[in-house]
Design a protein around this motif. Structure first.
Motif, PDB file in Angstrom:
ATOM      1  N   ALA B 354      37.439   3.200 -14.945  1.00 50.75           N
ATOM      2  CA  ALA B 354      38.654   2.623 -15.551  1.00 50.75           C
ATOM      3  C   ALA B 354      38.627   1.101 -15.452  1.00 50.75           C
ATOM      4  O   ALA B 354      39.003   0.395 -16.403  1.00 50.75           O
ATOM      5  N   LEU B 355      38.165   0.591 -14.323  1.00 44.17           N
ATOM      6  CA  LEU B 355      38.061  -0.868 -14.173  1.00 44.17           C
ATOM      7  C   LEU B 355      37.074  -1.456 -15.182  1.00 44.17           C
ATOM      8  O   LEU B 355      37.318  -2.503 -15.773  1.00 44.17           O
ATOM      9  N   TYR B 356      35.962  -0.758 -15.378  1.00 44.64           N
ATOM     10  CA  TYR B 356      34.959  -1.241 -16.343  1.00 44.64           C
ATOM     11  C   TYR B 356      35.527  -1.225 -17.765  1.00 44.64           C
ATOM     12  O   TYR B 356      35.323  -2.164 -18.538  1.00 44.64           O
ATOM     13  N   ILE B 357      36.244  -0.138 -18.096  1.00 49.20           N
ATOM     14  CA  ILE B 357      36.825  -0.064 -19.442  1.00 49.20           C
ATOM     15  C   ILE B 357      37.855  -1.183 -19.621  1.00 49.20           C
ATOM     16  O   ILE B 357      37.938  -1.808 -20.680  1.00 49.20           O
ATOM     17  N   ALA B 358      38.620  -1.433 -18.556  1.00 50.27           N
ATOM     18  CA  ALA B 358      39.603  -2.528 -18.609  1.00 50.27           C
ATOM     19  C   ALA B 358      38.896  -3.849 -18.905  1.00 50.27           C
ATOM     20  O   ALA B 358      39.377  -4.662 -19.707  1.00 50.27           O
ATOM     21  N   LEU B 359      37.745  -4.048 -18.278  1.00 49.84           N
ATOM     22  CA  LEU B 359      36.977  -5.282 -18.527  1.00 49.84           C
ATOM     23  C   LEU B 359      36.502  -5.360 -19.975  1.00 49.84           C
ATOM     24  O   LEU B 359      36.506  -6.432 -20.586  1.00 49.84           O
ATOM     25  N   LEU B 360      36.118  -4.215 -20.505  1.00 47.79           N
ATOM     26  CA  LEU B 360      35.671  -4.166 -21.902  1.00 47.79           C
ATOM     27  C   LEU B 360      36.824  -4.547 -22.838  1.00 47.79           C
ATOM     28  O   LEU B 360      36.668  -5.382 -23.734  1.00 47.79           O
ATOM     29  N   ILE B 361      37.984  -3.940 -22.595  1.00 43.81           N
ATOM     30  CA  ILE B 361      39.156  -4.241 -23.428  1.00 43.81           C
ATOM     31  C   ILE B 361      39.528  -5.720 -23.298  1.00 43.81           C
ATOM     32  O   ILE B 361      39.889  -6.377 -24.278  1.00 43.81           O
ATOM     33  N   LEU B 362      39.413  -6.225 -22.070  1.00 45.45           N
ATOM     34  CA  LEU B 362      39.738  -7.638 -21.825  1.00 45.45           C
ATOM     35  C   LEU B 362      38.905  -8.563 -22.706  1.00 45.45           C
ATOM     36  O   LEU B 362      39.422  -9.523 -23.271  1.00 45.45           O
ATOM     37  N   ASN B 363      37.610  -8.257 -22.797  1.00 46.28           N
ATOM     38  CA  ASN B 363      36.742  -9.105 -23.606  1.00 46.28           C
ATOM     39  C   ASN B 363      37.180  -9.111 -25.066  1.00 46.28           C
ATOM     40  O   ASN B 363      37.168 -10.158 -25.718  1.00 46.28           O
ATOM     41  N   VAL B 364      37.581  -7.952 -25.577  1.00 49.76           N
ATOM     42  CA  VAL B 364      38.038  -7.872 -26.966  1.00 49.76           C
ATOM     43  C   VAL B 364      39.340  -8.666 -27.132  1.00 49.76           C
ATOM     44  O   VAL B 364      39.487  -9.456 -28.066  1.00 49.76           O
ATOM     45  N   LEU B 365      40.257  -8.471 -26.190  1.00 49.86           N
ATOM     46  CA  LEU B 365      41.544  -9.182 -26.259  1.00 49.86           C
ATOM     47  C   LEU B 365      41.345 -10.699 -26.222  1.00 49.86           C
ATOM     48  O   LEU B 365      41.985 -11.439 -26.975  1.00 49.86           O
ATOM     49  N   VAL B 366      40.468 -11.133 -25.334  1.00 50.56           N
ATOM     50  CA  VAL B 366      40.259 -12.578 -25.165  1.00 50.56           C
ATOM     51  C   VAL B 366      39.704 -13.191 -26.438  1.00 50.56           C
ATOM     52  O   VAL B 366      40.187 -14.236 -26.903  1.00 50.56           O
ATOM     53  N   VAL B 367      38.691 -12.544 -27.014  1.00 53.61           N
ATOM     54  CA  VAL B 367      38.101 -13.101 -28.239  1.00 53.61           C
ATOM     55  C   VAL B 367      39.130 -13.119 -29.358  1.00 53.61           C
ATOM     56  O   VAL B 367      39.265 -14.119 -30.080  1.00 53.61           O
ATOM     57  N   ALA B 368      39.899 -12.038 -29.486  1.00 53.86           N
ATOM     58  CA  ALA B 368      40.934 -11.994 -30.528  1.00 53.86           C
ATOM     59  C   ALA B 368      41.940 -13.127 -30.319  1.00 53.86           C
ATOM     60  O   ALA B 368      42.320 -13.824 -31.267  1.00 53.86           O
ATOM     61  N   PHE B 369      42.334 -13.329 -29.073  1.00 58.11           N
ATOM     62  CA  PHE B 369      43.294 -14.387 -28.751  1.00 58.11           C
ATOM     63  C   PHE B 369      42.714 -15.766 -29.078  1.00 58.11           C
ATOM     64  O   PHE B 369      43.381 -16.613 -29.683  1.00 58.11           O
ATOM     65  N   LEU B 370      41.457 -15.973 -28.697  1.00 60.69           N
ATOM     66  CA  LEU B 370      40.847 -17.285 -28.921  1.00 60.69           C
ATOM     67  C   LEU B 370      40.645 -17.578 -30.401  1.00 60.69           C
ATOM     68  O   LEU B 370      40.791 -18.721 -30.841  1.00 60.69           O
ATOM     69  N   LEU B 371      40.301 -16.562 -31.168  1.00 62.93           N
ATOM     70  CA  LEU B 371      40.046 -16.788 -32.585  1.00 62.93           C
ATOM     71  C   LEU B 371      41.293 -17.272 -33.317  1.00 62.93           C
ATOM     72  O   LEU B 371      41.191 -17.998 -34.296  1.00 62.93           O
ATOM     73  N   VAL B 372      42.458 -16.874 -32.822  1.00 65.00           N
ATOM     74  CA  VAL B 372      43.679 -17.289 -33.528  1.00 65.00           C
ATOM     75  C   VAL B 372      44.427 -18.438 -32.832  1.00 65.00           C
ATOM     76  O   VAL B 372      45.327 -19.017 -33.423  1.00 65.00           O
ATOM     77  N   SER B 373      44.064 -18.758 -31.602  1.00 62.63           N
ATOM     78  CA  SER B 373      44.933 -19.711 -30.883  1.00 62.63           C
ATOM     79  C   SER B 373      44.214 -20.927 -30.302  1.00 62.63           C
ATOM     80  O   SER B 373      44.804 -21.663 -29.526  1.00 62.63           O
ATOM     81  N   THR B 374      42.955 -21.136 -30.679  1.00 63.35           N
ATOM     82  CA  THR B 374      42.217 -22.261 -30.069  1.00 63.35           C
ATOM     83  C   THR B 374      42.930 -23.597 -30.284  1.00 63.35           C
ATOM     84  O   THR B 374      43.047 -24.405 -29.360  1.00 63.35           O
ATOM     85  N   ASN B 375      43.412 -23.823 -31.485  1.00 65.51           N
ATOM     86  CA  ASN B 375      44.085 -25.112 -31.747  1.00 65.51           C
ATOM     87  C   ASN B 375      45.315 -25.308 -30.876  1.00 65.51           C
ATOM     88  O   ASN B 375      45.588 -26.405 -30.391  1.00 65.51           O
ATOM     89  N   GLN B 376      46.070 -24.223 -30.652  1.00 59.54           N
ATOM     90  CA  GLN B 376      47.267 -24.322 -29.794  1.00 59.54           C
ATOM     91  C   GLN B 376      46.855 -24.560 -28.335  1.00 59.54           C
ATOM     92  O   GLN B 376      47.529 -25.275 -27.596  1.00 59.54           O
ATOM     93  N   LEU B 377      45.720 -23.965 -27.951  1.00 62.96           N
ATOM     94  CA  LEU B 377      45.259 -24.112 -26.559  1.00 62.96           C
ATOM     95  C   LEU B 377      44.884 -25.550 -26.207  1.00 62.96           C
ATOM     96  O   LEU B 377      44.881 -25.934 -25.043  1.00 62.96           O
ATOM     97  N   LEU B 378      44.565 -26.322 -27.247  1.00 57.27           N
ATOM     98  CA  LEU B 378      44.149 -27.704 -26.969  1.00 57.27           C
ATOM     99  C   LEU B 378      45.256 -28.488 -26.283  1.00 57.27           C
ATOM    100  O   LEU B 378      44.996 -29.478 -25.608  1.00 57.27           O
ATOM    101  N   ARG B 379      46.500 -28.030 -26.441  1.00 59.27           N
ATOM    102  CA  ARG B 379      47.628 -28.731 -25.807  1.00 59.27           C
ATOM    103  C   ARG B 379      47.526 -28.704 -24.276  1.00 59.27           C
ATOM    104  O   ARG B 379      47.915 -29.661 -23.605  1.00 59.27           O
ATOM    105  N   VAL B 380      47.021 -27.588 -23.721  1.00 59.10           N
ATOM    106  CA  VAL B 380      46.992 -27.495 -22.249  1.00 59.10           C
ATOM    107  C   VAL B 380      45.972 -28.453 -21.643  1.00 59.10           C
ATOM    108  O   VAL B 380      46.091 -28.852 -20.482  1.00 59.10           O
ATOM    109  N   ILE B 381      44.975 -28.819 -22.453  1.00 59.70           N
ATOM    110  CA  ILE B 381      43.980 -29.779 -21.945  1.00 59.70           C
ATOM    111  C   ILE B 381      44.649 -31.127 -21.675  1.00 59.70           C
ATOM    112  O   ILE B 381      44.203 -31.908 -20.841  1.00 59.70           O
TER     113      ILE B 381
END
Lengths: 174, 498
Positions: B354-381
């Motif tokens: 279950a932990l491994y599957i959670a890690l797999l899902i995490l990778n998908v979520l992270v990439v999806a999040f980054l693909l749509v929000s990179t420009n907004q993330l630049l604010r935190v820098i």
């Protein structure tokens, strides 16, 4: 592994000699206390003696510390200046401990708002946006951790002075 | 199939879904802010996860661990400042690409390489789980002692150029771990008659001091730094297509990440170093490395992101954390009386999967999040560093004080904060202190247990795995002594010649 492994390698840093000397002095002090601060239990197996692992740790600290001190012996530049920077960090330690001390008195919410605002002024922010930003951040931290996640932080003594209903609300949430 | 179904059933809860989202998004944000990093975030959040179920708490922490490196690539590529320490190598290739107007390409390639490393790593672990379930029970007390000893040795020796400092901080960690009541005979050790030391020094308190509070002190004492990153135009999908052109480098780098992640005490830096060297040596354009080579970027990011899942192997299979972040996670297990080690693989394999599957899902979520929000993330820098220092200090208080409502814990953490501050200023290693504390405690118990069952020291290594581990330790130490001796002789000869 640390960042410096790749980034800075073996570059000597100011204060390295002073730190190494302090570390060796501390190790020697601990070594001198080994007999008094641990129980040897000579009747039991060497590895089972309560003093065995502290001895391993302290002996290792001393051996590696002495060798490190030897390696740092020529690094004498900037030690005093660096020591002043370490002392500057002590000021923020005092700020932190004052915050710890005041939370049970005035409550987590007030203490956090005051700490965040005053510390932001102390570090050099003189305009409203960063000071208000720090205060807002403090409020959010209290809200998330105390009100939503219910972490164990006791209510302030000041809450006893509030009417019962409000006092209970503050104790539970802030 | 049954195993997969029961593992998915463990994850099919709203609180786990929330932890996945918080971990993935939070990790990216934390990674993108230079000066914070996953160790600080995990140290602060650790006590808050104690009230959660182990799967919820671990999913959130693993999410931060796994996704922070994705976020760390953003400032590494755009402003030449690694978001997390392990993104340092990414700056070598990412920043030159940004300078020549290829920021979007570099980010896209970094995300796709990271995704490749993360998914490859999880796939390896899922495939390896049945094997691990068979091997793990072969580890008795003496094998676990030797594996922990190997971990300590590797932690020390992998700090090239700082072996002595790593040795002294490791031993310091071992000593701290012995303070308080000794676990078998209940005699006091280094308490100096102080009742508040009888319970020992809590690992979380030390972790918070060394990682979080020290970082706050560092940011508060140094001058404010302001960063500004230009926005990115266009989509970020192209990197996935480009990655296919570098599939060999991505596959080998991910494999290095998995292999190095599994070995206690080694981790991301060695994986990156090996991958980067491999990519450069086998490249058709090695001269581009350091000047914006896409292959170098792929090697660095794929290796990085393959490590977190692999680092869970020694922790879950043997109960031995390989680095600071998994050492922190060990305390989540202990708080919930879940004992990681050989029995976990036998009795709760569905939890592990279950932990491994959670890690797999995490990778998908992270990439999806980054693909749509990179420009907004630049604010935190753009958040000023001293403001971050204030924020970390406020958050550190919650971490330490909520453990036991103890002002003494806070004072100890603040003391370790000053120590960590000095060590960071001197560029001396901190992680060995944590590993010394954790592995020292494991070694003490396992050595004591195993020595009761052997008649002579030779019997200690009369089982195959124990013997192999012992030989590996000898080889590792021998090779290091030999290389140090050769280096000394070369230095002496050159000084005599000069």
């Amino acid at each position: 592994m640390s960042k410096e492994l790749i980034v800075s390698g073996k570059a000597a840093r100011p204060g390295g000699l002073a730190f190494a000397a302090l570390f060796v002095a501390f190790s020697l002090f601990l070594l001198s206390q080994l007999g008094a601060q641990t129980t040897a239990s000579p009747s039991s197996q060497l590895f089972s003696r309560p003093s065995f692992w502290p001895a391993v740790g302290v002996a290792g600290m001393t051996a590696f510390g002495v060798l490190h001190l030897f390696a740092e012996r020529k690094n004498r530049h900037g030690g005093a200046k660096e020591a002043l920077v370490w002392i500057r960090a002590l000021e923020y330690l005092l700020w932190f401990m004052a915050y710890v001390w005041i939370v049970p008195v005035i409550g987590y919410l007030l203490a956090t708002l005051a700490f965040a605002a005053l510390l932001s002024v102390r570090v050099g922010y003189r305009t409203w946006p960063p000071v208000l930003g720090a205060t807002a951040l403090g409020f959010c931290v209290v809200l998330v951790f105390k009100a939503f996640l219910s972490v164990k932080i006791p209510g302030g003594a000041i809450y006893d002075a509030l009417p019962e209903g409000i006092g209970n609300f503050m104790i539970v949430n802030f | 199939m049954d195993l997969l179904v029961s593992s998915l059933a463990i994850l099919a809860r709203w609180d786990v879904v929330a932890a996945l989202l918080v971990g993935s998004v939070g990790g990216v944000l934390i990674g993108a802010i230079p000066g914070v990093g996953p160790a600080v975030a995990i140290a602060i959040l650790l006590p808050a996860t104690f009230s959660l179920d182990p799967i919820v708490g671990l999913t959130a922490l693993l999410g931060i661990y796994g996704s922070s490196m994705y976020g760390g690539a953003i400032p590494a590529i755009l402003i030449n400042t690694p978001g997390t320490a392990v993104n340092a190598l990414t700056t070598y290739e990412g920043t030159p690409m940004t300078r020549r107007g290829e920021a979007r390409r570099a980010l896209s390639l970094a995300y796709s390489a990271s995704f490749c490393g993360g998914v490859f790593s999880v796939a390896c672990l899922i495939a390896l789980s049945p094997v691990l379930a068979k091997i793990a029970p072969m580890f008795g007390s003496r094998e676990i002692f030797l594996a922990a000893l190997l971990g300590i040795v590797l932690v020390i020796l992998s700090h090239r150029g700082q072996v002595l400092a790593a040795g002294m901080t490791s031993c310091f960690g071992i000593w701290i771990g012995t303070i308080g009541l000794e676990p078998v005979k209940y005699s006091q050790r280094y308490t100096f008659g102080q009742s508040w030391l009888a319970g020992g020094v809590d690992l979380i308190v030390v972790v918070l001091g060394l990682f979080a509070i020290s970082q706050a002190f560092l940011l508060l004492v140094e001058d404010d730094k302001f960063s500004k990153a230009e926005g990115i135009g266009g989509g970020l999908f192209a990197g996935f297509r480009e990655l296919l052109r570098h599939k060999r480098v991505a596959a080998v780098s991910s494999s290095f990440g998995v292999a190095m992640g599994m070995i206690p005490g080694v981790g991301e830096f060695t994986a990156q170093f090996l991958s980067y060297t491999y990519a450069q040596k086998t490249s058709e354009a090695p001269e581009d490395f350091g000047n914006g080579s896409p292959e170098g970027l792929v090697a660095s990011e794929a290796a990085n992101n393959a490590v977190p899942a692999a680092a869970m192997i020694p922790l879950l299979a043997l109960g031995i954390p390989g680095e600071a972040l998994t050492a922190m996670m060990l305390s989540v297990f202990y708080v919930h009386s879940v004992v990681p080690g050989p029995q976990l693989f036998q009795s709760q394999l569905d939890f592990v999967v279950a932990l491994y599957i959670a890690l797999l899902i995490l990778n998908v979520l992270v990439v999806a999040f980054l693909l749509v929000s990179t420009n907004q993330l630049l604010r935190v820098i753009e958040i000023p560093t001293r403001f971050l220092g204030v924020a970390i200090l406020v958050l550190s208080f919650v971490g330490v004080y909520s453990l036991r409502n103890s002002a003494i814990d806070c004072a100890i953490a603040a003391g370790f904060g000053v120590l960590g501050f000095a060590l960071k200023r001197l560029s001396l290693p901190i992680v060995p202190i944590i590993l010394g504390m954790v592995l020292g405690g494991i070694m003490e118990i396992k050595l004591r247990t195993s020595m009761m069952r052997v008649d002579s020291p030779v019997d200690f290594i009369n089982r195959p795995i124990a013997f192999i581990l012992f030989v590996i330790i000898l080889i590792v130490v021998g090779a290091h002594v030999r290389s140090a001796w050769l280096k000394y002789r070369i230095g002496k000869e050159s000084s005599n010649g000069g």
